[in-house]
Design a protein around this motif. Structure first.
Motif, PDB file in Angstrom:
ATOM      1  N   ASN A 134       0.834  -1.201   0.000  1.00 55.25           N
ATOM      2  CA  ASN A 134       0.000   0.000   0.000  1.00 55.25           C
ATOM      3  C   ASN A 134       0.862   1.242   0.000  1.00 55.25           C
ATOM      4  OD1 ASN A 134      -2.674  -1.044   0.129  1.00 55.25           O
ATOM      5  ND2 ASN A 134      -2.376  -1.535   2.280  1.00 55.25           N
ATOM      6  N   GLU A 135       0.333   2.291  -0.592  1.00 55.08           N
ATOM      7  CA  GLU A 135       0.848   3.621  -0.350  1.00 55.08           C
ATOM      8  C   GLU A 135      -0.201   4.309   0.512  1.00 55.08           C
ATOM      9  OE1 GLU A 135       1.460   5.651  -4.019  1.00 55.08           O
ATOM     10  OE2 GLU A 135      -0.636   5.605  -4.592  1.00 55.08           O
ATOM     11  N   TYR A 136       0.173   5.401   1.140  1.00 55.93           N
ATOM     12  CA  TYR A 136      -0.712   6.087   2.081  1.00 55.93           C
ATOM     13  C   TYR A 136      -0.838   7.536   1.663  1.00 55.93           C
ATOM     14  CZ  TYR A 136       0.188   1.890   4.742  1.00 55.93           C
ATOM     15  OH  TYR A 136       0.288   0.580   5.123  1.00 55.93           O
ATOM     16  N   VAL A 137      -2.084   7.980   1.455  1.00 55.19           N
ATOM     17  CA  VAL A 137      -2.324   9.349   1.009  1.00 55.19           C
ATOM     18  C   VAL A 137      -3.195  10.074   2.037  1.00 55.19           C
ATOM     19  CG1 VAL A 137      -2.043   8.816  -1.439  1.00 55.19           C
ATOM     20  CG2 VAL A 137      -4.295   8.646  -0.400  1.00 55.19           C
ATOM     21  N   LEU A 138      -2.985  11.363   2.123  1.00 54.48           N
ATOM     22  CA  LEU A 138      -3.769  12.178   3.043  1.00 54.48           C
ATOM     23  C   LEU A 138      -5.237  12.206   2.612  1.00 54.48           C
ATOM     24  CD1 LEU A 138      -1.319  15.181   3.378  1.00 54.48           C
ATOM     25  CD2 LEU A 138      -2.053  13.713   5.277  1.00 54.48           C
ATOM     26  N   THR A 139      -6.119  12.063   3.568  1.00 51.84           N
ATOM     27  CA  THR A 139      -7.548  12.227   3.340  1.00 51.84           C
ATOM     28  C   THR A 139      -7.881  13.704   3.545  1.00 51.84           C
ATOM     29  OG1 THR A 139      -8.041  11.890   5.670  1.00 51.84           O
ATOM     30  CG2 THR A 139      -8.007   9.910   4.253  1.00 51.84           C
ATOM     31  N   ALA A 140      -9.130  14.073   3.350  1.00 54.94           N
ATOM     32  CA  ALA A 140      -9.556  15.446   3.645  1.00 54.94           C
ATOM     33  C   ALA A 140      -9.290  15.768   5.115  1.00 54.94           C
ATOM     34  CB  ALA A 140     -11.036  15.626   3.308  1.00 54.94           C
ATOM     35  N   LYS A 141      -9.539  14.802   5.981  1.00 54.87           N
ATOM     36  CA  LYS A 141      -9.270  14.973   7.416  1.00 54.87           C
ATOM     37  C   LYS A 141      -7.781  15.230   7.640  1.00 54.87           C
ATOM     38  CE  LYS A 141     -10.478  12.429  11.634  1.00 54.87           C
ATOM     39  NZ  LYS A 141     -11.082  11.161  12.104  1.00 54.87           N
ATOM     40  N   GLY A 142      -6.935  14.504   6.950  1.00 60.35           N
ATOM     41  CA  GLY A 142      -5.491  14.701   7.067  1.00 60.35           C
ATOM     42  C   GLY A 142      -5.058  16.050   6.527  1.00 60.35           C
ATOM     43  N   LYS A 143      -5.637  16.446   5.409  1.00 59.85           N
ATOM     44  CA  LYS A 143      -5.280  17.737   4.809  1.00 59.85           C
ATOM     45  C   LYS A 143      -5.665  18.902   5.713  1.00 59.85           C
ATOM     46  CE  LYS A 143      -5.434  16.012   0.100  1.00 59.85           C
ATOM     47  NZ  LYS A 143      -6.181  15.989  -1.173  1.00 59.85           N
ATOM     48  N   ASP A 144      -6.666  18.698   6.561  1.00 60.36           N
ATOM     49  CA  ASP A 144      -7.050  19.746   7.511  1.00 60.36           C
ATOM     50  C   ASP A 144      -5.974  20.009   8.565  1.00 60.36           C
ATOM     51  OD1 ASP A 144      -9.451  20.420   6.335  1.00 60.36           O
ATOM     52  OD2 ASP A 144     -10.693  19.271   7.738  1.00 60.36           O
ATOM     53  N   LEU A 145      -4.960  19.175   8.638  1.00 55.39           N
ATOM     54  CA  LEU A 145      -3.847  19.396   9.570  1.00 55.39           C
ATOM     55  C   LEU A 145      -2.800  20.362   9.020  1.00 55.39           C
ATOM     56  CD1 LEU A 145      -3.432  15.744  10.831  1.00 55.39           C
ATOM     57  CD2 LEU A 145      -4.095  17.731  12.227  1.00 55.39           C
ATOM     58  N   SER A 146      -2.978  20.843   7.816  1.00 56.46           N
ATOM     59  CA  SER A 146      -2.010  21.751   7.198  1.00 56.46           C
ATOM     60  C   SER A 146      -1.725  22.966   8.067  1.00 56.46           C
ATOM     61  CB  SER A 146      -2.527  22.196   5.828  1.00 56.46           C
ATOM     62  OG  SER A 146      -1.683  23.179   5.274  1.00 56.46           O
ATOM     63  N   ALA A 147      -2.761  23.618   8.568  1.00 56.56           N
ATOM     64  CA  ALA A 147      -2.565  24.821   9.394  1.00 56.56           C
ATOM     65  C   ALA A 147      -1.825  24.498  10.684  1.00 56.56           C
ATOM     66  CB  ALA A 147      -3.906  25.482   9.692  1.00 56.56           C
ATOM     67  N   VAL A 148      -2.044  23.309  11.218  1.00 58.38           N
ATOM     68  CA  VAL A 148      -1.333  22.887  12.435  1.00 58.38           C
ATOM     69  C   VAL A 148       0.169  22.825  12.151  1.00 58.38           C
ATOM     70  CG1 VAL A 148      -0.999  20.985  14.081  1.00 58.38           C
ATOM     71  CG2 VAL A 148      -3.317  21.595  13.314  1.00 58.38           C
TER      72      VAL A 148
END
Length: 163
Positions: free
Chosen positions: A79-93
């Motif tokens: 598997n490869e692992y990609v950011l979900t929308a939930k993961g992308k919401d961590l950008s500001a953090v």
């Protein structure tokens, strides 16, 4: 995973967030996902983290919906692992952690990494703005309210006993 903190009795969004991304190495895995890393070996090479630790972090991030596994090889299955929308919401953090580290850890020393705002070409100095009125918000501008009988982290996110 060697976790020493138990946030289950806390009624706090910060504690709940730490339940998902507060383990050592986790934020660095997410940081690298934003930089395009998707495969176990890439993270292992970049971070130098033990394979069992990395596997545990990836498993947790998938379980919490921060990363999504996608099969890229059937033989052997990988598997490869990609950011979900939930993961992308961590950008500001990550952006604010980067700015804090530059200011309070590196200080006058140069971390060697700058975040440049593509639109204006200047080094990013992140600020928090109110989504409603667009005003820049400072700590003194925030009023916390607390409701009675708030759900705990354990109520909304039961711990996996095997973890």
């Amino acid at each position: 995973m060697g976790r020493t903190a138990d946030y289950s009795k806390q009624s706090c969004s910060i504690a709940a967030t730490l339940e998902v991304i507060g383990d050592p190495w986790t934020l660095l895995v997410i940081r690298d996902a934003f930089q395009g890393l998707t495969r176990f070996e890439q993270w292992q090479d970049r971070l130098g983290v033990a394979r069992n630790v990395l596997a545990a972090r990836l498993k947790t991030l998938v379980a919490h919906g921060v990363l999504e596994p996608r099969l890229y090889s059937e033989r052997p299955p990988r598997n490869e692992y990609v950011l979900t929308a939930k993961g992308k919401d961590l950008s500001a953090v990550l952006v604010t952690l980067h700015a804090w580290g530059n200011k309070h850890v590196y200080g006058e020393a140069d971390s060697g990494v700058d975040m440049i705002h593509n639109t204006c070409g200047h080094t990013l100095d992140p600020r928090i703005a109110c989504n409603h009125c667009q005003e820049i918000v400072k700590g003194r501008d925030i009023l916390l309210t607390r409701k009675e009988n708030r759900p705990t982290v354990g109520d909304v996110m039961p711990r996996d006993e095997a973890a």
